[in-house]
Scaffold this motif. Structure first.
Motif, short mmCIF file in Angstrom:
data_model
loop_
_atom_site.label_atom_id
_atom_site.label_comp_id
_atom_site.label_asym_id
_atom_site.label_seq_id
_atom_site.Cartn_x
_atom_site.Cartn_y
_atom_site.Cartn_z
N ASP A 203 0.83 -1.20 0.00
CA ASP A 203 0.00 0.00 0.00
C ASP A 203 0.87 1.25 0.00
O ASP A 203 2.10 1.19 -0.04
N SER A 221 -10.65 2.29 -10.58
CA SER A 221 -10.09 1.73 -9.35
C SER A 221 -9.97 0.21 -9.47
O SER A 221 -10.81 -0.44 -10.10
N GLN A 223 -10.37 -3.33 -7.89
CA GLN A 223 -11.20 -3.91 -6.84
C GLN A 223 -10.55 -5.21 -6.36
O GLN A 223 -10.43 -6.17 -7.13
N ILE A 226 -9.99 -8.53 -0.02
CA ILE A 226 -9.04 -8.63 1.08
C ILE A 226 -9.65 -9.45 2.21
O ILE A 226 -10.67 -10.13 2.02
N ILE A 230 -14.01 -8.72 2.21
CA ILE A 230 -14.29 -7.33 1.85
C ILE A 230 -13.62 -7.02 0.51
O ILE A 230 -12.45 -7.35 0.30
N ILE A 231 -14.38 -6.40 -0.41
CA ILE A 231 -13.80 -5.94 -1.67
C ILE A 231 -13.54 -4.44 -1.54
O ILE A 231 -14.46 -3.65 -1.29
N LYS A 232 -12.27 -4.07 -1.67
CA LYS A 232 -11.88 -2.68 -1.48
C LYS A 232 -11.38 -2.10 -2.80
O LYS A 232 -10.69 -2.77 -3.57
N ASP A 233 -11.74 -0.85 -3.06
CA ASP A 233 -11.30 -0.15 -4.27
C ASP A 233 -10.00 0.61 -3.98
O ASP A 233 -9.90 1.30 -2.97
N PHE A 234 -9.03 0.48 -4.90
CA PHE A 234 -7.75 1.18 -4.76
C PHE A 234 -7.51 2.03 -6.00
O PHE A 234 -7.65 1.57 -7.13
N GLU A 238 -2.39 4.30 -4.94
CA GLU A 238 -2.49 3.74 -3.60
C GLU A 238 -1.97 2.32 -3.46
O GLU A 238 -1.92 1.78 -2.36
#
Length: 243
Positions: A203, A221, A223, A226, A230-234, A238
């Motif tokens: 990160d 972003s 996706q 993690i 949880i699906i996190k957008d970066f 980042e």
């Protein structure tokens, strides 16, 4: 296509951007250079290329009549045009390392730098810069770099590669003109490097973590699945994929 050939220039993107600010350009005006003294990549990285051996070009694309959901569709269309170009020359095992590096297996053969021209708060044009390793065979200090010649053993006609790329850029921008965004996004995601495979990332603070690439958002972003499902957008600033 209007082609401007240069022997050497600091950056084809910078040259074409200035040209577009000084005059009205024809759609798909192309600036090609045998050598760039200051070729640029994403996030300020430098693109080093031996003279006359690679494709170093920038393309002016008028997007004023496109009703784009998000500018990232320009990047997706360009990435797919390069994939299709390389497939036509039988380059194997192609993928897109998000956001828009083109790989063969895990070797980088192409980088893209897109700079958008905004006037009166509207997206008017894109300067699409492409650095494609064609006939260069020495990449000292770059173990993850390759070229078409290294991959297949053949010497390629750089201009033929360029004309093929322009053909496929027009093909994929046709889908954007028709507002068929889902087709572009679906095909782009099908080529995502390490999609659905456990991967290691770093990160913005330098902390490593594990995750699985699932898709990209329309805004570009990445996706990532993690921990705790949880699906996190970066955003591309980042996150770094370690491979």
């Amino acid at each position: 296509m209007h082609l401007i050939k240069l022997n050497a220039i600091d950056s084809t993107n910078s040259y074409l951007r200035k040209l577009s600010s000084d005059a009205e350009l024809v759609d798909y005006t192309v600036v090609s250079a045998k050598y760039q003294t200051n070729g640029r990549g994403q996030m300020g990285t430098v693109w080093n290329s031996e003279s006359s051996k690679n494709l170093t070009v920038s393309v002016f694309k008028d997007v004023s009549k496109l009703y784009l959901e998000h500018p990232f569709y320009i990047s997706m269309a360009t990435s797919l045009a390069l994939i299709k170009t390389l497939q036509s020359f039988s380059i194997p095992k192609l993928s897109i390392k998000w956001p828009n590096d083109i790989l063969s297996e895990d070797k980088k053969i192409c980088g893209i730098l897109i700079e958008n021209v905004i006037k009166q708060n509207r997206l008017r044009a894109s300067i699409i810069g492409v650095g494609l390793n064609v006939n260069q065979t020495d990449f000292e200090g770059l173990p993850k770099a390759a070229s078409l010649k290294l991959l297949l053993g053949n010497t390629f006609n750089v201009e033929e590669v360029l004309y093929t790329l322009i053909k496929y850029l027009k093909y994929y921008f046709m889908f954007l003109r028709k507002e068929e965004y889902y087709l572009i996004k679906r095909e782009y995601e099908s080529f995502l490097f390490r999609k659905n495979k456990p991967s290691t990332f770093k990160d913005i603070e330098g902390v490593s973590f594990s995750g699985i690439i699932k898709n990209v958002s329309s805004s570009g972003s990445l996706q990532v699945l993690i921990e705790d499902d949880i699906i996190k957008d970066f955003d591309f600033k980042e996150l770094t994929l370690l491979y």
